[in-house]
Design an enzyme around this catalytic site. Structure first.
Site, mmCIF file in Angstrom:
data_model
loop_
_atom_site.group_PDB
_atom_site.id
_atom_site.type_symbol
_atom_site.label_atom_id
_atom_site.label_comp_id
_atom_site.label_asym_id
_atom_site.label_seq_id
_atom_site.Cartn_x
_atom_site.Cartn_y
_atom_site.Cartn_z
ATOM 1 N N ASP A 113 0.944 -1.228 -0.059
ATOM 2 C CA ASP A 113 -0.076 0.045 0.115
ATOM 3 C C ASP A 113 0.970 1.254 0.094
ATOM 4 O OD1 ASP A 113 0.799 -0.891 2.586
ATOM 5 O OD2 ASP A 113 -0.417 0.525 3.320
ATOM 6 N N GLU A 114 0.180 2.095 -0.512
ATOM 7 C CA GLU A 114 0.744 3.798 -0.265
ATOM 8 C C GLU A 114 2.296 3.912 -0.795
ATOM 9 O OE1 GLU A 114 -1.837 5.778 3.026
ATOM 10 O OE2 GLU A 114 -0.321 4.225 4.056
ATOM 11 N N VAL A 115 2.404 3.413 -1.745
ATOM 12 C CA VAL A 115 3.763 3.948 -2.344
ATOM 13 C C VAL A 115 3.858 5.246 -3.077
ATOM 14 C CG1 VAL A 115 5.659 3.190 -4.402
ATOM 15 C CG2 VAL A 115 4.580 1.327 -2.941
#
Lengths: 659, 659
Positions: free
Chosen positions: B285-287
């Site tokens: 997630d959330e790169v």
């Protein structure tokens, strides 16, 4: 309260960079104590400490010498603690003293408008008595290791240094013997400590500066031995742990048979190795002699040996026992009844009978410990325990042994200290903490602090602070009650139940286990309101003080009056909130009278307050009516006492005597 | 709520002779569960059970088959429980189902006028979803093994069956790797689980019918990896755990280097052996791509391989990762962002973004889990979580992936269940229980019970009962607050502080950690009132319901009015009781406005009630004044919300609109 306290100026802030440095002697105990100290301080303040590299430690600990591998009676526990606004220094002759000083430091930490801090102070401290113990009975109800451990934490917090472990009694034998496995195998219902657990408890206690003195109570209180080894008994048996009733406590060892001593030699030899302390408690109390009287062989033995009575026979037993102990390098400790001039002066007499009995022992050259006045299971207030001094014979007793002269300094020096006692008829792992704490802190202070530290209200302030500190250690003396009340209330709200619980206390002394109420079933649930109630009601004490203040002010203290009224309104309405719950729970039905009494008495108090407020004199007829209600409410109900009756009675009497 | 409940007549008494017999298949898990069941029942009722020799067991448990050595997704958890006034029978196809049934039995036990009892009932029960989990982040704040264990106890109590263990993130790497010791050695501040501890937690969970799915979050959220192994990173470093601020979350693994995959092959090979579950969570997630954008070599790689953007690069990474996992016989699980058609259909997508995103995944043939709506750390009420259904797309979202058609049965079948999430920015071992419980019970019910079980007030009744049950298991979700309030109050009385704490809630969603409040110091104490406050105020909900009842009655319900008035009087006086305490404690000073607001708003409510009571219409000027006060009090203060403002506002508005 330390022996000497000199307040300074300012305070030492406890910040996230707080750290401790140890110099001089140190050993595993002190190193672990410092670790625990930091954990405890972090828990209490909620600050995750992070040492700043290069920053000076806020607390510098220095001990001159290490401590003994096996803690000795009288080992130096003194320390000096100096706190300024820039740092703190703790110096002690021994690591044991340093450990005591760390506990003092923890107790000085408080929250201020600027954060957590310790006030600047210089403390020079050492204990008044070298033996400051708590006796815990684990026979009537088994107390598991984790519960013992948290109580050891509590003892260390209040600087007590002896756990007297009452390991055997009629209702259960709790220490594993490898030589005599039937002692626990048949005498314990499966609930006992393995030798590994015992070593673990001893090590845990040692790490906290606490000696462990085992007690195996003989020749009486020994029914549990006889399930596995009936040949030790003076009567024919058979023996069972269950039951109760008048004859239950009769079983007693047979001191006339050589096989008894052979057994004890082996048993004590094994236990002497397991328990490293120099002292070994053999009980010796409350032999009623019935089995001895009923056994012709024993009576023949008594006559053949020129003994006059059963007491002589027990003395003969004790002399032989003492020799076995001495061979195992143990010093004998026993209750009052062992006191006989034919025993060597090395023994220690622990007095449950009174200070006069203790004085008699030290006058004869024996050492002594006081437990009379320190029986936590009798449900007295902390103030009562607090005012019992091992060296002051108050109240006078009528025992034959009452000394007619005050003790000499040499005699006083033989009073080693004292022990609180927690007999376990009415406790389980769930409520034992609340029976021991916080009142045990008052006894601990009596045994540590100077004799002239006797102000009761100042003690209560310190005891309340200690009570909070004990919660951070994991003691459940306050938290367990909530769960117990919830058990009684089911899904119901416990607010009103808590209001009731806050103003009751269990009946006192032996009223709960009086003869007509026996047999006690030691396997019955202890889940009644009396089992959850605190031995001492803070609310009632606080309320009584308010009433005292109000009356002393000539009924002019309006703040006191307002607070009294607030409490009385709460209580007068409480029964209506609580009533339906009392009906729906089998555990609460017995409390209906108590609840009704609380509201009734509170209503009387409100009326009295109205008369006082208006400076009117209450009519005699009203007073007669209220006093009838008050007298009724003053009687025990469901084995509990309503502790606000007396102060309300004062209001009622004041209102009708007014003008 | 079981899938089917048929009430019977009468009840089964739980007496001291209560016992359980097991027949059919049994294994260590069930045997231990029966032991725990008896301990738990004994604790909850306070009855020390003593089996009567020869007496028939009150509860007969029969399982047809044992359970899998490694618990499988979808393993049969069904059971049938029949209770009559003479006994209870629990039958299940597997020992796992029998374990679930024992928890149901415990929850049926209640106190009655005749003692503890279970009502007669026939229950046929099985879960709606096979995957019912709780994700616990142990990176932001480390959560020790004992705290995890008591939460596993809580999960078993509400029949959850997956612990999703978020073991690595930017702020700490928490699982020992023997191949790469610097992961914890440099990336954990010394707080991590040894492999032995991990095995212990897995075994503990297995004994309670709970699978353990590890998550190692990559390629983003991976700063902690780079302290020991900077060669894995896409940026130059250096990396530290401390700090915060906008750039803190930028570090990301370099998917362009073969050495990264060599490392991951070895690492995953080691972890695949340590964690026996078939599923393995890789985060994903959330790169934010900033390090990839800033690294020319990575940009070259993207272009050279014909990728369009960073998302393509992450997809490439995931495909390679999935192959490594497959080689280790693990099924890949990841957050929404991993969803790309180039991954095999075996993978599981866990949606934090919403039900539409989940629907998109199952429409593409993937399996899915819902976590959107189940974020416990966002401080929403249980009712909000409860009404989020993995199969119902409410509220509609505007994500591109929103499906335009309802899901087919086959697509719905790929929705495996869901997981609550406890991200650990604002929890410590001290308050994590109260952030998870009791609200997690509502999510557990959503995932177990039939879809049409949606009555919120009925859910709250069950959740409150579960909350009490959880306390008997040792969860501290209610007890810890008392200690936290005492810490703030020092030696002061906490009664008035508790009144305030009872009606506040932490600010919601990400308001506490909003951008302008960063950087977050993960080493700061969490000891403010917000940290002790419950995410959902029972008192405020109860009060709002009272106001609703009162208004709905046309201001005629006198009992409701009386209760409303009682609360308002309590709150209106509270600030005067609390004020001095707020001034003397550094931890409470920030709460002065909140306390003043509570009393101010309550006074407004009392005036409104007076108008309503007398059927008068409040003047406009008065209303204007009160609304100003109410609007002020409705704003967050010290990061908390005063939850009784809205119902008081209703009273004020009603009083000025009256007639």
């Amino acid at each position: 309260m330390p022996s000497s306290v000199q307040p300074g100026a300012g305070q030492l802030a406890i910040t996230q960079s707080f750290s401790v440095a140890v110099s001089g002697a140190h050993d595993a105990s002190l190193d672990e104590e410092v670790q625990r100290f930091q954990t405890q301080l972090s828990r209490q303040t909620g600050i995750p400490f992070r040492r700043q590299p290069g920053a000076a430690p806020a607390l510098q600990v220095h001990a001159d010498h290490g401590r003994q591998a096996v803690q000795k009676l009288g080992e130096d526990e003194s320390y000096e603690l100096t706190v300024t606004d820039s740092g703190a220094k703790l110096n002690a002759p021994t690591t044991l003293g340093a450990m005591r000083g760390l506990q003092t430091f923890i107790q000085l930490v408080g929250i201020t408008p600027m954060g957590f801090a310790v006030p600047a102070v210089t403390i020079n401290d050492s204990p008044r008595f070298p033996w400051r113990g708590t006796m815990i009975d684990v026979s009537r109800h088994f107390i598991p290791v984790d519960v013992l451990k948290r109580n050891l934490d509590g003892m260390a917090f209040v600087k007590m240094n002896v756990l007297h472990w009452h390991l055997s009694d009629d209702q259960g034998f709790r220490a594993e013997s490898k030589r005599f496995p039937k002692l626990t195998g048949m005498g314990s219902d499966g609930m006992f400590y393995t030798q590994e657990e015992i070593r673990d408890v001893i090590a845990y206690a040692h790490d906290r500066g606490i000696r462990v003195v085992p007690e195996f109570d003989i020749p009486g209180h020994s029914r549990s031995w006889f399930l596995g080894y009936p040949e030790l008994a003076s009567g024919p048996g058979p023996y069972a742990l269950e039951g109760g009733g008048p004859g239950y406590v009769d079983p007693v060892m047979d001191p006339t048979r050589e096989s008894t001593y052979k057994f004890l030699e082996k048993f004590i030899g094994e236990m002497a190795k397991l328990f490293p302390d120099a002292y070994f408690h053999i009980g010796g109390d409350e032999v009623n002699g019935k089995q001895w009287n009923a056994n012709p062989k024993i009576q023949d033995f008594i006559h053949a040996h020129g003994m006059k009575n059963n007491q002589d026979l027990q003395a003969y037993f004790n002399v032989r026992l003492q020799k076995i102990l001495a061979k195992n390098h143990k010093i004998m400790v026993g209750w009052d009844e062992i006191l006989r001039p034919d025993l060597p002066k090395t023994i220690v007499v622990q007095s449950w009978r009174g200070q006069a009995s203790l004085a008699a022992a030290v006058k004869l050259g024996y050492s002594g410990l006081l437990s009379y006045g320190y029986y936590l299971d009798l449900m007295g207030p902390a103030s009562r325990h607090y005012l019992v001094d091992p060296m002051a014979i108050t109240p006078p007793t009528t025992l034959a042994a009452t000394p007619d002269a005050p003790l000499t300094p040499e005699e006083n020096a033989r009073i080693l200290g004292g022990e609180s006692c927690q007999w376990a008829e009415w406790v389980t792992p769930e409520n034992i903490d609340s029976h021991i704490w916080p009142r045990n802190a008052a006894i601990a202070e009596r045994l540590w602090s100077p004799q002239n530290v006797t102000d009761v209200s100042s003690m209560y302030a310190r005891m309340n602070a200690a009570s909070l500190g004990l919660e951070w250690l994991g003691l459940t003396h306050r938290s367990a009650r909530t769960l117990m009340l919830r058990r009684m209330a089911g899904d119901g709200d416990i607010a009103a139940l808590r209001v009731l619980a806050d103003v009751v206390e269990p009946v006192k002394d032996y009223d709960r286990s009086s003869e007509e109420k026996r047999p006690i079933d030691f396997h019955a649930p202890l889940t009644r309101l009396i089992d959850a109630a605190y031995p001492e009601s803070d609310t009632a004490r606080f309320f009584a003080n308010l009433v005292q203040t109000y009356i002393a002010s000539g009924y002019k203290d309006q703040d006191a009056e307002k607070q009294i009224r607030m409490w009385l309104v709460l209580w007068s309405n409480n029964d209506s909130h609580l009533h339906s719950l009392l009906e729906t729970s089998s555990l609460l039905q017995e409390d209906e009278t108590l609840s009704a009494n609380l509201s009734g008495v509170a209503s009387a108090g409100l009326q009295a307050l109205d008369y006082l407020d208006k400076s009117q004199t209450a009519p005699d007829s009203w007073k007669t009516q209220q006093m009838a209600l008050i007298n009724q409410a003053d009687k025990p109900s469901a084995d509990m006492l309503l502790m606000v009756v007396a102060p309300v009675q004062r209001l009622v009497e004041a209102s009708s005597a007014h003008n």
